[in-house]
Motif scaffolding. Structure first.
Motif: not given
Length: 224
Positions: A23, A55, A73, A80, A101
């Motif tokens: 990530l 992210c 989500r 992310l 996540q």
């Protein structure tokens, strides 16, 4: 703890370290987001993503944090999405239920670190001292947020940590911006940085999503 349990713990933490590294490689810059209006959630995320920031750390500093994580989500599965400002294991459980996540904390307690070990999602603990780092290190953590980065010594602190903690990598957050971004990212033990300078409150209030996109793209361009 038996030898088998120790091996299983080591394997779980190794997997989580790899997930954090993945990530961080995607993020480079991790925008730290606090949602004030529910209607801002999707357009704000879209503006960041259009600027290259895919992210996102959504903080629980507002009551809409969990709502935002769940919505993103569901509606933006290509992003992310993680939770920030997670202070205890109850908040951690709530972020897991919302679909987070990854998890980021501003500091550490023994209980929070242990909860992160047991969590199915990777936790990035916030530290500002070698002693706090060693609390996490003893449980298998090797990736940390340095917070507040500038107040805690900035780039000089990052360099100093490199000596005794060669396996450790950091996401400095707090006081990071365009003026010092490259200095942080040039350190071998920095994997990404966190910041909110691309989320100026006036831009959000006025729904100036184009300016947020532009600022995000400009930030990433500094690293090219």
């Amino acid at each position: 703890m038996t030898t088998l349990e120790q091996q299983q713990l080591a394997a779980r933490m190794t997997d989580k370290i790899a997930r954090i590294d993945a990530l961080a490689a995607q993020a480079k810059i991790l925008p730290v987001i606090t949602i004030a209006r529910e209607e801002d959630i999707l357009p704000l995320a879209d503006a960041l993503a259009a600027g290259g920031l895919t992210c996102l750390e959504v903080t629980l500093r507002s009551p809409l944090g969990l709502t935002a994580i769940k919505l993103l989500r569901e509606q933006r599965p290509e992003l992310l999405v993680g939770a920030g400002t997670v202070l205890d294991r109850h908040m951690l459980a709530a972020t897991e239920a919302a679909g987070s996540q990854f998890t980021v904390t501003p500091g550490v307690t023994q209980d929070m670190l242990e909860a992160g070990v047991d969590s199915p999602i990777p936790l990035l603990p916030g530290i500002s001292s070698p002693s706090e780092l060693m609390m996490g290190y003893a449980l298998g953590y090797r990736r940390f947020k340095l917070f507040p980065a500038e107040v805690s010594g900035g780039v000089a602190a990052i360099k100093a940590f490199a000596g005794p903690f060669g396996e450790v990598r950091f996401c400095p957050t707090g006081g990071v911006g365009p003026g010092n971004l490259k200095s942080y990212m040039s350190q071998p033990n920095v994997m990404c940085v966190g910041g909110s300078w691309m989320l100026d409150s006036a831009w959000i209030k006025n729904r100036d999503w184009g300016r947020i996109q532009e600022c995000s793209a400009e930030a990433l361009a500094l690293l090219s």
